[in-house]
Design an enzyme around this catalytic site. Structure first.
Site, mmCIF file in Angstrom:
data_model
loop_
_atom_site.group_PDB
_atom_site.id
_atom_site.type_symbol
_atom_site.label_atom_id
_atom_site.label_comp_id
_atom_site.label_asym_id
_atom_site.label_seq_id
_atom_site.Cartn_x
_atom_site.Cartn_y
_atom_site.Cartn_z
ATOM 1 N N GLU A 125 -3.150 7.730 -6.031
ATOM 2 C CA GLU A 125 -3.093 6.745 -7.352
ATOM 3 C C GLU A 125 -4.039 7.331 -8.357
ATOM 4 O O GLU A 125 -5.299 7.430 -8.014
ATOM 5 C CB GLU A 125 -3.512 5.433 -6.973
ATOM 6 C CG GLU A 125 -2.297 4.729 -6.255
ATOM 7 C CD GLU A 125 -2.696 3.336 -5.807
ATOM 8 O OE1 GLU A 125 -3.775 2.725 -6.292
ATOM 9 O OE2 GLU A 125 -1.702 2.796 -5.270
ATOM 10 N N ARG A 136 0.883 -1.343 -0.060
ATOM 11 C CA ARG A 136 0.138 0.133 0.088
ATOM 12 C C ARG A 136 0.778 1.278 0.003
ATOM 13 O O ARG A 136 1.796 1.386 0.645
ATOM 14 C CB ARG A 136 -0.660 0.047 1.192
ATOM 15 C CG ARG A 136 -1.868 -0.980 1.201
ATOM 16 C CD ARG A 136 -3.047 -0.860 0.058
ATOM 17 N NE ARG A 136 -4.202 -1.643 0.180
ATOM 18 C CZ ARG A 136 -4.293 -2.831 -0.904
ATOM 19 N NH1 ARG A 136 -3.184 -2.886 -1.622
ATOM 20 N NH2 ARG A 136 -5.143 -3.471 -0.904
ATOM 21 N N HIS A 196 -0.441 0.585 -10.101
ATOM 22 C CA HIS A 196 -1.145 -0.321 -9.339
ATOM 23 C C HIS A 196 -1.519 -1.538 -10.111
ATOM 24 O O HIS A 196 -2.966 -1.917 -10.253
ATOM 25 C CB HIS A 196 -2.356 0.192 -8.811
ATOM 26 C CG HIS A 196 -2.753 -0.363 -7.546
ATOM 27 N ND1 HIS A 196 -3.407 0.149 -6.235
ATOM 28 C CD2 HIS A 196 -2.519 -1.854 -7.022
ATOM 29 C CE1 HIS A 196 -3.652 -0.827 -5.375
ATOM 30 N NE2 HIS A 196 -3.245 -2.152 -5.760
#
Length: 323
Positions: free
Chosen positions: A269, A240, A288
């Site tokens: 993000e 994370r 991601h």
């Protein structure tokens, strides 16, 4: 008699989406976008939902639970992490919380290895050379490093941490260290040694962050932890974004405290295109994609559907968070 409503906050991968579209025992209401749903649309959708299938980007908090249908029966997140969910409030509401563990272990471990190799071999800089049409074979410039006889450090030795070790060990690491709440009984099987975090930071050549985001791990990697590392260390984060203080990471890269970094997760993000870490030659940033394979994303979405349907129809969830 009306069917129960399942509200889904994002378009699903193709195979799982076909399954969702074919459901007849529930009424599916869905945001058919590949982008995160707006907050207002999320609040509107949950107001009439019997089940909610959400994503990591959907904050499940007091505002949402207050706006939710009083008859809401289940929340199913299409993720293994659930730090976006206020679990205390969900528990107080008496709602089961489904999640998607196990199915993304292999894909995320693969991405960890990808980032480790890209960072160690300076692949970002090499790709820039190719894209700019300059350079060629050089015997002495653009040299990276290899993992033979190096020390591997894994922060968080759960499913993904272990799978990462299984993939990286054949690269020739002479020593493997890990941190976890307690030593594992089968650590010898992986030729791994449980050590305190400061020792791992000081000795590891490659540090892979594989732990969950908690109050204890938030900003775990900061100026103090970077100061303990070798100047040749490589840091990879596929866990994370908030585990790493990005300003301190940038400082560590710019001041030679560490050699390189690879990030699949960031805050926010995505990072803006002009962010210093995105532009830094020794920092590889991916959007991601840890679980982004056809196999894994469909498996995640199908498990999330299973959990949502089970909750709606008062059945045990296949994968339920212990609240």
């Amino acid at each position: 008699m009306s069917r129960p409503v399942l509200f889904v906050t994002r378009e699903l991968p193709s195979q799982a989406q076909k399954r969702l579209d074919a459901l007849t025992d529930v009424e599916v209401r869905q945001s058919k976008s590949t982008k995160a749903i707006s907050r207002s649309d999320l609040l509107d959708g949950v107001a009439t939902a019997d089940g909610l299938l959400c994503m990591l980007s959907d904050k499940i908090d007091e505002e949402l639970l207050s706006a939710a249908n009083p008859l809401l029966k289940v929340i199913s997140t299409c993720s293994v992490g659930y730090d976006h969910v206020d679990t205390e409030l969900v528990k107080r509401r008496g709602l089961p919380l489904g999640y998607t563990p196990d199915v993304l272990t292999d894909a995320t471990a693969d991405t960890t290895v990808l980032l480790a190799l890209m960072a160690s071999r300076r692949a970002k800089e090499a790709l820039c050379i190719v894209n700019e049409g300059r350079g060629g074979f050089s015997l002495s410039t653009g040299l990276g490093t290899q993992f033979t006889n190096k020390t591997l450090g894994i922060v968080g030795f759960g499913r993904i941490g272990r799978a990462t070790v299984e993939r990286l060990a054949p690269f020739g690491f002479s020593k493997i260290m890990y941190t976890s709440r307690r030593p594992l009984h089968d650590e010898a099987k992986l030729n791994a040694q449980h050590v305190p975090l400061p020792q791992l930071l000081a000795e590891a050549d490659l540090i892979c962050i594989c732990c969950p985001l908690t109050s204890e791990t938030t900003n775990m990697f900061n100026k103090d932890t970077f100061s303990l590392m070798k100047s040749t260390a490589i840091v990879v984060n596929t866990a994370r974004g908030a585990i790493v203080n990005q300003d301190d990471l940038l400082h560590a890269l710019e001041n030679g405290q560490i050699a390189a970094a690879g990030l699949d997760v960031t805050v926010p993000e995505p990072l803006p295109a002009d962010h210093p870490l995105v532009k830094h030659p020794r920092c590889v940033v991916l959007p991601h994609i840890g679980s982004a394979t056809e196999e894994t994303r469909n498996a995640m979405a199908n498990l999330a559907i299973d959990n949502a349907l089970a909750g709606i129809f008062d059945q045990p969830l296949k994968a339920e968070v212990e609240l």
